[in-house]
Write an enzyme that holds these catalytic residues in place. Structure first.
Site, PDB file in Angstrom:
ATOM      1  N   GLU A  18       3.801   3.968   9.665  1.00 12.91           N
ATOM      2  CA  GLU A  18       3.156   3.403  10.414  1.00 12.91           C
ATOM      3  C   GLU A  18       3.755   2.496  11.574  1.00 12.91           C
ATOM      4  OE1 GLU A  18       0.190   1.343   7.954  1.00 12.91           O
ATOM      5  OE2 GLU A  18      -0.802   3.198   7.357  1.00 12.91           O
ATOM      6  N   GLU A  64       4.817   4.553   3.509  1.00 13.70           N
ATOM      7  CA  GLU A  64       3.531   4.208   4.491  1.00 13.70           C
ATOM      8  C   GLU A  64       4.134   3.238   5.685  1.00 13.70           C
ATOM      9  OE1 GLU A  64       0.409   5.191   4.597  1.00 13.70           O
ATOM     10  OE2 GLU A  64       0.552   6.543   3.030  1.00 13.70           O
ATOM     11  N   GLY A  71       0.375   0.083   5.117  1.00 14.10           N
ATOM     12  CA  GLY A  71       0.251   0.687   3.823  1.00 14.10           C
ATOM     13  C   GLY A  71      -0.867   1.989   3.787  1.00 14.10           C
ATOM     14  N   GLU A  93      -1.780   0.494  16.711  1.00 14.51           N
ATOM     15  CA  GLU A  93      -0.853  -0.535  17.089  1.00 14.51           C
ATOM     16  C   GLU A  93      -0.029  -1.405  16.011  1.00 14.51           C
ATOM     17  OE1 GLU A  93      -1.196  -4.708  20.081  1.00 14.51           O
ATOM     18  OE2 GLU A  93      -2.856  -3.522  19.578  1.00 14.51           O
TER      19      GLU A  93
END
Length: 134
Positions: free
Chosen positions: A59, A55, A39, A108
């Site tokens: 990611e 987001e 997020g 990660e």
């Protein structure tokens, strides 16, 4: 009354499947090195669910469908440089495609069992979210 930083609107994508939750280890502050759902900040003119999907893709590399609100709250802290105040809305999400990989702000990205998630070094608000999911 204490005046602090103007709140920033943030969103998260809560993706749970087969007893596992999708988490990222944050690569940037706030919470650098800690685990959270993917997020970030809502951009001007962006709808909340669109921001959560964007987001999460940035990611994790996964394309998500974003659904109902699962948790909302505030994250506030003082730091050496002043502090921050986020108003956060987390949404349930499901995977539509893509390949899992850490990208942009994530150091990660991985699937973690809900049981094991509680033993990770989590951002504080994740503890509240895990309580809702149990």
């Amino acid at each position: 009354m204490t005046v602090g930083p103007i709140p920033i609107l943030g969103v998260g994508a809560v993706t749970v499947r087969d007893g596992e939750i999708l988490l990222v280890r944050r690569g940037q502050e706030p919470g650098k090195g800690k685990w959270a759902v993917p997020g970030g900040r809502v951009q001007g003119g962006e709808r909340l669910r669109e921001a959560a999907a964007r987001e999460a893709f940035e990611e994790t590399g996964l394309r998500l469908s974003v659904g109902a609100v699962v948790w909302q709250g505030e994250v506030r802290a003082q730091t050496a440089t002043g502090g921050f105040h986020y108003v956060v809305v987390d949404f349930f999400a499901t995977v539509d495609g893509g390949a899992l990989r850490a990208g942009t702000d994530a150091a990660e990205a991985r699937w973690v069992t809900l049981e094991a998630a509680g033993s990770l070094d989590l951002v504080p608000s994740m503890r509240d979210l895990l309580e809702v999911l149990r």
